[in-house]
Design a protein around this motif. Structure first.
Motif, short mmCIF file in Angstrom:
data_model
loop_
_atom_site.label_atom_id
_atom_site.label_comp_id
_atom_site.label_asym_id
_atom_site.label_seq_id
_atom_site.Cartn_x
_atom_site.Cartn_y
_atom_site.Cartn_z
N LEU A 176 42.48 6.73 15.29
CA LEU A 176 42.82 7.66 14.58
C LEU A 176 42.77 7.33 13.06
N ARG A 177 42.25 8.39 12.29
CA ARG A 177 42.33 8.21 10.56
C ARG A 177 42.42 9.25 10.13
N SER A 178 42.68 9.25 8.77
CA SER A 178 42.74 10.32 8.00
C SER A 178 41.76 10.21 6.98
N VAL A 179 41.07 11.44 6.83
CA VAL A 179 39.94 11.69 5.68
C VAL A 179 40.42 12.73 4.69
N THR A 180 40.54 12.31 3.53
CA THR A 180 41.06 13.27 2.53
C THR A 180 39.92 13.61 1.39
N LEU A 181 40.01 15.01 1.48
CA LEU A 181 38.88 15.64 0.52
C LEU A 181 39.63 16.34 -0.39
N PRO A 182 38.88 16.83 -1.55
CA PRO A 182 39.54 17.83 -2.53
C PRO A 182 40.14 19.01 -1.78
N GLY A 183 41.31 19.31 -1.91
CA GLY A 183 41.92 20.51 -1.21
C GLY A 183 42.12 20.09 0.34
N LEU A 184 41.94 19.15 1.02
CA LEU A 184 41.68 19.27 2.28
C LEU A 184 42.03 17.87 2.90
N THR A 185 42.61 17.65 3.80
CA THR A 185 42.93 16.44 4.90
C THR A 185 42.59 16.65 6.17
N LEU A 186 41.81 15.85 6.69
CA LEU A 186 41.34 15.85 8.06
C LEU A 186 41.71 14.77 8.97
N THR A 187 42.16 14.86 9.87
CA THR A 187 42.70 13.87 10.78
C THR A 187 41.41 13.68 11.89
N VAL A 188 40.79 12.60 11.98
CA VAL A 188 39.54 12.19 12.69
C VAL A 188 39.90 11.30 13.86
N ARG A 189 39.53 11.46 15.16
CA ARG A 189 39.66 10.59 16.30
C ARG A 189 38.26 10.28 16.59
N ALA A 190 38.13 8.86 16.58
CA ALA A 190 36.96 8.17 16.62
C ALA A 190 36.93 7.60 18.19
N ARG A 191 35.76 7.56 18.76
CA ARG A 191 35.44 6.83 20.11
C ARG A 191 34.33 6.16 19.65
N PRO A 192 34.28 4.85 19.22
CA PRO A 192 33.12 4.38 18.85
C PRO A 192 32.03 4.07 19.71
N GLY A 193 31.00 4.07 19.48
CA GLY A 193 29.56 3.82 20.59
C GLY A 193 29.78 2.50 21.23
N ASN A 194 29.31 2.04 22.44
CA ASN A 194 29.45 0.82 23.20
C ASN A 194 28.61 -0.34 22.18
N ARG A 195 27.64 0.26 21.43
CA ARG A 195 26.90 -0.72 20.72
C ARG A 195 26.43 -0.14 19.38
N PRO A 196 26.04 -1.00 18.42
CA PRO A 196 25.84 -0.39 17.13
C PRO A 196 24.53 0.21 16.93
N GLY A 197 24.53 0.94 16.14
CA GLY A 197 23.09 1.97 15.89
C GLY A 197 23.05 3.20 16.91
N LEU A 198 24.07 3.52 17.53
CA LEU A 198 23.90 4.68 18.18
C LEU A 198 24.10 5.98 17.31
#
Length: 352
Positions: free
Chosen positions: A31-53
């Protein structure tokens, strides 16, 4: 502003107080927070099993959060690098500075996130309100969408099911605080069970652990000072989107979507009518249709394995265009259009 977007009324955002409960994060998620002008979004990441997906973005429905995708995301981790966003005012994302909860406002938030990350084009997957938002994103910014999956998308219906009327009524001014007062004695568990009865084809499919997690999340949300406001304004945004015509209408924008599209509808959906599947198949050119007779409004939570397999086939088919489809998309599209026209004639004549 894109020519397909609408000017919005801007109002002051509700004051934000620090949350007192932590958001649940499943094993393998980040879980991480992404801050944009006038907006903050929480993003839940499920990384892929291998790079480059290839990247995928999941967009939840009204009253939901990125947690709605926790059952589906690991089933596709070998195929995509997944992220699920909490729309502004939902999950762990605070309200936007302009308090814009319209479908266009939510779509703009998704677009800004993808642009800021340089992550597109993505495999875009949306449910309910998130399906309407994803439709608008795919129509406005086709460069950002590789494939589109819509699970019970909230697209305009002329004959809304009676079980969906409370959502429309909730959009009326003053209804949110009134409901908050009338339901003040309801326990979080009673609220959750009510939501499950409305959204699931069979609430019995929810495990005891799943129910406990849902109750904990409901307890956390009820402590947020903007909870009811976000619900009411987003409900109003759906109703407003249903009334728009011309190039801003969601059905018109559905016809403009270029990305390969998968449509998922549940036969026991109490919020989005099962009969809308045929109209959607007619609107989205060359689309695939998955109908689940026993599913409700959140098929990706009730039948994650089945939905994951359909998404896998969509993505693999899009990445292997040399494979000839079993039926020409144009023929399937026209057949669906004929069915919709025939149903419309029946409705006009009152016959069957």
């Amino acid at each position: 502003m894109s020519s397909t977007e609408l000017p919005e009324t801007r109002t002051a955002a509700a004051p934000i107080t620090p949350r007192t409960r932590a958001v649940r994060v499943a094993d393998g998620e980040k879980l991480r927070s992404v801050t944009l002008p006038g907006l903050t979004l929480t993003v839940r990441a499920r990384p892929g099993n291998r790079p480059g997906l290839a990247p995928a973005l999941y967009v939840h429905g009204l009253g939901g959060s990125s947690q709605n995708w926790s059952a589906l995301m690991p089933l596709l981790a070998d195929l995509v690098d997944g992220e699920a966003v909490d729309l502004p005012g939902f999950g762990d994302s605070p309200p936007p500075d302009d308090s814009n909860y319209s479908v266009t406002g939510h779509a703009r938030a998704v677009i800004r996130f993808l642009d800021a990350r340089g992550r597109g084009p993505v495999h875009l997957i949306g449910n309910s309100l998130g399906g309407a938002v994803s439709t608008r994103v795919a129509a406005v910014r086709p460069d950002l969408v590789r494939t589109l999956t819509l699970v019970s998308p909230a697209l305009p219906e002329l004959r809304v099911q009676r079980s969906a009327w409370p959502t429309a009524l909730f959009a009326l001014p003053g209804m949110a605080p009134l409901f908050a007062r009338l339901s003040k004695d309801w326990t979080p568990e009673q609220r959750v069970r009510g939501v499950l009865a409305l959204c699931y084809g069979d609430p019995g499919r929810v495990t005891d652990e799943g129910l406990r997690h849902a109750v904990e999340e409901m307890e956390r949300r009820l402590e947020l000072p903007y909870f009811w406001d976000a619900m009411a304004r987003s409900s109003r945004g759906i109703v407003d989107a249903y009334t728009l015509g011309g190039q801003h209408g969601l059905w018109r924008q559905a016809e403009r979507v270029l990305a390969p599209t998968l449509l998922v509808y549940g036969g026991l959906d109490q919020l989005v009518s099962y009969r809308m599947a045929r109209r959607a198949a007619a609107a989205f050119r060359g689309s695939r249709l998955l109908t689940l007779p026993d599913a409700g409004h959140v098929a990706m939570m009730e039948y994650p394995e089945t939905v994951a397999q359909a998404i896998r086939e969509l993505i693999e088919g899009a990445e292997a265009p040399e494979r000839a489809p079993e039926r020409a998309p144009e023929q399937t599209h026209e057949e669906a259009r004929k069915e919709v026209r025939e149903e419309a004639r029946k409705d006009d004549s009152g016959g069957s």
